[in-house]
Write a protein that holds these residues in place. Structure first.
Motif, mmCIF file in Angstrom:
data_model
loop_
_atom_site.group_PDB
_atom_site.id
_atom_site.type_symbol
_atom_site.label_atom_id
_atom_site.label_comp_id
_atom_site.label_asym_id
_atom_site.label_seq_id
_atom_site.Cartn_x
_atom_site.Cartn_y
_atom_site.Cartn_z
ATOM 1 N N ARG A 1 1.082 -1.215 0.147
ATOM 2 C CA ARG A 1 -0.017 0.197 0.103
ATOM 3 C C ARG A 1 0.790 0.994 -0.090
ATOM 4 O O ARG A 1 1.182 1.524 1.108
ATOM 5 N N ASP A 2 1.256 1.795 -1.204
ATOM 6 C CA ASP A 2 2.003 2.844 -1.213
ATOM 7 C C ASP A 2 1.636 3.985 -2.362
ATOM 8 O O ASP A 2 2.280 4.756 -2.819
ATOM 9 N N ILE A 3 0.259 4.052 -2.322
ATOM 10 C CA ILE A 3 -0.229 5.144 -3.304
ATOM 11 C C ILE A 3 -1.082 5.980 -2.338
ATOM 12 O O ILE A 3 -2.009 5.683 -1.573
ATOM 13 N N ILE A 4 -0.836 7.287 -2.520
ATOM 14 C CA ILE A 4 -1.843 8.234 -1.994
ATOM 15 C C ILE A 4 -2.561 8.950 -3.141
ATOM 16 O O ILE A 4 -1.761 9.661 -3.901
ATOM 17 N N VAL A 5 -3.794 9.112 -2.671
ATOM 18 C CA VAL A 5 -4.765 9.775 -3.545
ATOM 19 C C VAL A 5 -4.768 11.320 -3.266
ATOM 20 O O VAL A 5 -5.202 11.724 -2.094
ATOM 21 N N PRO B 1 -16.835 19.892 -12.098
ATOM 22 C CA PRO B 1 -17.065 21.272 -12.359
ATOM 23 C C PRO B 1 -17.277 22.111 -11.450
ATOM 24 O O PRO B 1 -17.100 23.425 -11.323
ATOM 25 N N ASP B 2 -18.154 21.714 -10.104
ATOM 26 C CA ASP B 2 -18.390 22.353 -9.187
ATOM 27 C C ASP B 2 -17.222 22.635 -8.041
ATOM 28 O O ASP B 2 -17.376 23.327 -7.154
ATOM 29 N N GLY B 3 -15.983 22.015 -8.286
ATOM 30 C CA GLY B 3 -14.840 22.425 -7.813
ATOM 31 C C GLY B 3 -14.806 21.327 -6.608
ATOM 32 O O GLY B 3 -13.852 21.214 -5.945
ATOM 33 N N SER B 4 -15.592 20.356 -6.520
ATOM 34 C CA SER B 4 -15.832 19.221 -5.339
ATOM 35 C C SER B 4 -14.559 18.143 -6.031
ATOM 36 O O SER B 4 -14.314 18.165 -7.117
ATOM 37 N N ILE B 5 -14.414 17.094 -5.285
ATOM 38 C CA ILE B 5 -13.540 15.869 -5.698
ATOM 39 C C ILE B 5 -14.758 15.200 -6.843
ATOM 40 O O ILE B 5 -15.738 15.114 -6.480
ATOM 41 N N ASP B 6 -14.065 14.909 -7.912
ATOM 42 C CA ASP B 6 -14.808 13.934 -8.777
ATOM 43 C C ASP B 6 -15.115 12.708 -8.487
ATOM 44 O O ASP B 6 -13.972 11.763 -8.634
ATOM 45 N N LEU B 7 -16.328 12.458 -7.766
ATOM 46 C CA LEU B 7 -16.386 11.032 -7.523
ATOM 47 C C LEU B 7 -16.264 10.045 -8.454
ATOM 48 O O LEU B 7 -15.750 8.659 -8.000
ATOM 49 N N GLY B 8 -16.753 10.180 -9.690
ATOM 50 C CA GLY B 8 -16.379 9.136 -10.503
ATOM 51 C C GLY B 8 -14.813 8.762 -10.794
ATOM 52 O O GLY B 8 -14.747 7.875 -10.937
ATOM 53 N N LYS C 1 -10.203 5.426 -9.609
ATOM 54 C CA LYS C 1 -8.835 5.418 -9.244
ATOM 55 C C LYS C 1 -8.810 4.462 -8.064
ATOM 56 O O LYS C 1 -7.736 3.478 -8.162
ATOM 57 N N LEU C 2 -9.673 4.457 -7.222
ATOM 58 C CA LEU C 2 -9.510 3.449 -6.292
ATOM 59 C C LEU C 2 -9.892 1.873 -6.617
ATOM 60 O O LEU C 2 -9.070 1.292 -6.330
ATOM 61 N N ILE D 1 -3.928 1.170 -2.448
ATOM 62 C CA ILE D 1 -4.103 2.430 -2.105
ATOM 63 C C ILE D 1 -3.567 2.588 -0.325
ATOM 64 O O ILE D 1 -4.093 1.879 0.504
ATOM 65 N N ALA D 2 -2.868 3.530 -0.206
ATOM 66 C CA ALA D 2 -2.331 3.843 1.265
ATOM 67 C C ALA D 2 -3.627 4.581 1.840
ATOM 68 O O ALA D 2 -3.834 4.450 3.110
ATOM 69 N N GLY D 3 -3.902 5.776 1.029
ATOM 70 C CA GLY D 3 -4.920 6.356 1.575
ATOM 71 C C GLY D 3 -5.181 7.741 0.722
ATOM 72 O O GLY D 3 -4.837 7.512 -0.652
#
Ligand code: PLP
Length: 939
Positions: A567-571, A598-605, A610-611, A618-620
């Protein structure tokens, strides 16, 4: 009537102004505004910090803590020495808001004073180390040596092996070794005085002098290192370099150390300015900020930060370091100390220290372990007995195991001390010959005229005043820097930091002498845990960047302890602060960037994708909340759950905690770890670029991975994976400034802290509402509200008129304002964070200035004037430029200097230089003080 509470003094708007601004924003009460702005599912119940103390009560409690410390005269050494802060510097720098409330000099036109002071620091370090390029400070000696190793690893890609001299201070080895091991380097701790063996060497750090005070001839070792393709870094002492040959002359590539003993109190460990100097070849690899010389629009020499493309805010994960906040105020103190004493005075101090050490050694005789020393004498003896006797006599000395004690002489030592210390060893001290030094200095020190320019206190006072007057700090105007939380720094909190019972305590004094310090710091850690909703907090990290590294290492080690080494990836979101990515690299984590919707939030899709793609690795995630886009994203819980679902940990960057305190707790809504910036949310002044304190806060399962004490680890072996590692040389990092944050929390109490956050949100929304017709607000959250800061988007206007966010930032100077944050997190924008400390009148002044600037832009839009001819293109204006006999501009002098009538009522600020050509400075790189002739107006 009851007298005003402290929170009423701290929070700018009174109840009437608050009501007026709420009216403008459209909410009846602060509570209703917060209900509308902050997602329901992250709200917290009331904090249990209790009622506020008055200023007098807070001081009384601080005095009771101070009294619990036992202050012995410090002869302990180990990198922290007894020194005398000249009162003229204490009062007119450390305790002067003109210096301590300034921000990092990113806007050079309003920062010429502190840039000059920092350039003096660099020039001092360059001259003393004999190396041509120095930076404007690092955090502490231990982390500076770790940075030196990082530099060697980046430069020297052929090898993997680094050797740390066994004679380095133990805390330096402990911090550096673990940082180097994290980067995958092979670390050896060895005696290198007689040479270096082996291949694939990237470099060696040598001690000069060693931790026991010994000075060895390192020239052979340096030759050996170079012949094996390695770089030679020297950890050294600036006072010793008055008498010892400079590292540069001896062939070193890098010199590092602490400037603490140049007038900066012990402070129970910090803050102190570390330094690093390098050869010209290595300048693009140097960590930290560098002040350089450039020129302004009229061709005059002017200062600004140089070679910034090395730094985290531009280079991110490929930066030379994660350093952002450093130790500017302390570097200024050290530089002023050198100017105050001058080369002859400093040499006299060094000679006296060396003389006393020689007299002591002469008296103690053949029990002295090392023949060659500068200020530290190590003696074979019954250490526990000697330490006990010394304590009894009022002295703090250092035991090295059971059979050796070292005694380090500092600036405050007297002949009487020499005699008393000798008596402890059954000896009688007399005046003797100073011990000859093995590598006596042959090169001159501090030859630049600046170090010989101040002889009298009058001159010093005026020099400090002149520099301060060149700058805009919080004592003159609001500093609406987004992401920086430039709020009021309570004077009540500033007072105790220089009390001797706090300031003169050595970081390694035994616990029996530091009960007051530890009680205060532990209480602070408990308060911060309560505020953040985490299980435990450590104040050890001495800046936000270091808190990030500590937090990310906790995550990494937690996974490794669970056997999940992969686990060595940080998003990290696109909009993250540069330190996030740079810290991830130092924690040996790979960065995967998640897009912005587009609204400035994290793009959940994109996050889901990525997850899913990297689930096993994924480290976190590392998010900032409210986001760096200035909004309370209502998906934050969902984001945390998604990351947890794939086994990752959630790091919530707490730099924006000023919008959350008393409103929501990161440890409750999904965070596993956060760092906080006490120099933002909790009122520690920014000092013109540091000091800072970046506590790391963790949930229960990460508690074992909190930073450990650098003096309590076995650095010869890799630290077991189930515990934390030290992040600073001192157990409590920059403890010395924590009383400021303590006073802030104590005097605000639960109610005050909640009201401060709510008012910070109100002030930002008021500005956003009042200015949105002039400049579009880029992102808003729920109910069209922003958090505690907002981003004004100038890209459309730039496209239409040529006026950039930079032009607006520079023009604001003519209106007497410090610019907002420029082009972070979105290029071409200005991010404004007013904080709760600004009253409505100041906000209205800013609004008037921005509207007036908008009208100036409109003239270009309407074709009344071209951009090139406009006042915006030529801003800012010095007093000299607007009073020149010649005036070749298409606008009036009045428009240039007094664009709004309110400027005629107060004391108008004029910058000392016109707009600075930043690129010129990098093309013609110079980072030491120019000679006086460079300023000759007749040229
Ligand atoms: C969001 C964010 N994270 C981290 C940091 C780094 O903190 P420091 O400057 O104390 O290293 C900052 C500093 O500006 C910040 O704004």
């Amino acid at each position: 009537m009851t007298p005003a509470s402290y929170s009423d003094r701290h929070i700018g708007p009174d109840s009437k102004e608050t009501a007026e601004m709420l009216g403008s924003v459209g909410y009846p009460t602060l509570a209703a505004l917060i209900d509308a702005a902050v997602p329901e599912d992250i709200r917290t119940t009331t904090l249990t910090l209790g009622p506020a103390l008055t200023e007098e009560e807070a001081l009384r409690k601080l005095r009771s803590y101070a009294k619990q410390n036992v202050v012995l005269q410090s002869f302990y050494g180990q990198g922290y020495f007894d020194t005398i802060t000249p009162p003229v510097i204490r009062r007119n720098v450390v305790e002067d808001p003109g210096w301590y409330t300034a921000y990092t000099p990113y806007q050079p036109e309003i920062s010429q004073g502190r840039l000059e002071a920092l350039l003096n620091f660099q020039t001092m370090v360059q001259e003393l180390t004999g190396l041509p390029i120095a930076n404007a400070s690092l955090l502490d000696e231990a982390t500076a040596v770790a940075e030196a190793v990082g530099l060697m690893a980046r430069t020297n890609k052929k090898g993997n092996r680094v050797i740390l001299d066994r004679r380095l201070h133990p805390q330096v080895v402990a911090v550096t070794a673990e940082r180097a091991r994290t980067l995958g380097l092979e670390v050896e701790i060895a005696d290198v005085s007689s040479g270096v063996v082996g291949e694939s060497l990237i470099g060696v750090v040598l001690a000069y002098p060693g931790t026991e005070g010994d000075i060895v001839d390192i020239r052979g070792a340096i030759e050996d290192i170079h012949s094996r393709g390695g770089l030679a870094a020297i950890a050294t002492d600036l006072l010793a370099l008055q008498l010892l040959e400079s590292p540069g002359t001896l062939g070193a590539d890098i010199a590092v150390g602490s400037s603490q003993r140049f007038g900066v109190p012990l402070f129970f460990g910090g803050p102190h300015a570390a330094f690093m100097a390098v050869t010209d070849k290595l300048k693009r690899q140097l960590a930290g900020r560098i002040v350089g010389v450039s020129k302004d629009a009229e061709g005059r020499p002017a200062y600004r930060l140089a070679l910034q493309t090395r730094e985290q805010h531009i280079r991110r994960e490929r930066a030379t370091s994660n350093i952002c906040t450093a130790q500017a105020l302390l570097a200024v103190c050290a530089a002023m100390y050198a100017i105050w004493h001058g080369p002859a005075g400093l040499r006299a101090i060094a000679e006296r220290v060396h003389q006393y050490a020689s007299d002591f050694a002469q008296a103690v005789g053949d029990k002295v372990v090392h023949e060659n020393f500068f200020d530290t004498v190590t003696v074979e003896c019954d250490a526990p007995a000697i330490v006990a006797a010394a304590t009894e006599a009022g002295y703090l000395v250092r035991s090295l195991g059971d059979s050796k004690v070292s005694v380090s002489f500092g600036e405050g030592a007297t002949r009487e001390d020499v005699e008393k210390l000798a008596q402890l060893f059954g000896a009688t001290a007399t005046e003797s010959e100073a011990r000859p030094l093995p590598l006596p200095r042959t090169t001159e020190t501090l030859t630049h005229p600046i170090f010989s320019s101040v002889h009298s206190e009058t001159q010093m006072l005026r020099y400090l005043r002149e520099l301060k007057d060149k700058d805009l700090a919080l004592d003159r105007t609001m500093i609406p820097l987004g992401s920086c939380t430039m709020k009021l720094n309570p004077t009540t909190g500033m007072e105790p930091i220089t009390w001797p019972e706090f300031a003169n305590v050595h970081p390694y004094a035994p616990d029996s002498q530091t009960a007051g310090w530890r009680a205060l710091l532990n209480e602070m850690e408990e308060w911060l845990a309560e505020i953040t909703g985490y299980a435990k907090v450590s104040v050890q990290p001495n800046a936000g960047s270091q808190g990030e590294l500590a937090g990310l290492l906790a995550i990494r080690r937690y996974h490794q302890a669970n056997g999940e080494h992969q686990r060595d990836i940080i998003v990290i979101p696109q909009s993250a602060h540069g330190t996030n990515a740079a810290s991830a690299t130092l924690a040996k984590l790979r960065v995967v960037v998640v897009a912005t919707a587009p609204d400035g939030s994290i793009d959940l899709g994109d996050l889901d994708a990525k997850l899913e793609k990297h689930a096993e690795n994924i480290a976190g995630i590392m998010i900032t909340y409210p986001s760096t886009h200035g909004v309370f994203e209502d998906t934050v819980r969902e984001v945390c759950q998604k990351v947890h679902a794939v086994g990752g940990q959630v790091y919530i960057d707490g730099a924006n905690l000023n919008a959350l305190t008393g409103i929501a707790r990161p440890g409750e809504f999904g965070g596993d770890v956060s760092h906080l910036n006490l120099h933002k949310t909790f009122s520690i002044p920014h000092g013109g670029g540091g000091p800072g304190v970046g506590p790391v806060a963790v949930a229960e399962h990460l508690v074992p991975f909190l930073p450990t004490d650098a003096n309590a680890v076995d650095f010869t072996k890799e630290t077991p994976i189930n515990i934390g590692v030290p992040t600073s040389g001192a157990r409590y990092g920059s403890a010395g400034v924590v009383p400021i944050a303590w006073a802030y929390i104590a005097m605000m109490g639960t109610e005050g802290l909640e009201r401060a956050s709510a008012t910070a949100v109100l002030n930002a929304n008021y500005l956003a509402r009042e200015l949105s017709d002039s400049f579009p607000v880029l992102y808003t959250g729920k109910n069209d509200l922003v958090g505690h800061e907002c981003i004004f988007d100038l890209r459309g206007l730039e496209h239409d008129t040529g006026v950039s966010a930079t032009d607006v930032a520079k023009r604001l100077v003519d209106y007497g304002f410090h610019a907002p944050t420029l082009s972070f997190p979105v290029a071409g924008t200005l991010m404004v964070e007013p904080t709760e400390s600004e009253d409505k009148a100041e906000l209205d002044r800013f609004i008037a200035a921005m509207r007036s600037i908008r009208a100036e832009i409109e003239e270009i839009a309407q074709g009344s004037i071209t951009f090139e001819e406009s006042v915006l293109h030529h801003a800012p204006f010095t007093a000299e430029s607007v009073s020149d006999d010649e005036w070749g501009y298409a606008f009036s002098r009045r428009q240039a200097a007094y664009p709004v009538t309110s400027l005629r009522q107060g004391v108008k600020y004029f910058p000392p230089v016109r707009r600075i050509d930043e690129a010129f400075g990098d093309r013609h790189f110079a980072c030491s003080c120019p000679p006086p002739e460079a300023f000759n107006i007749e040229d």
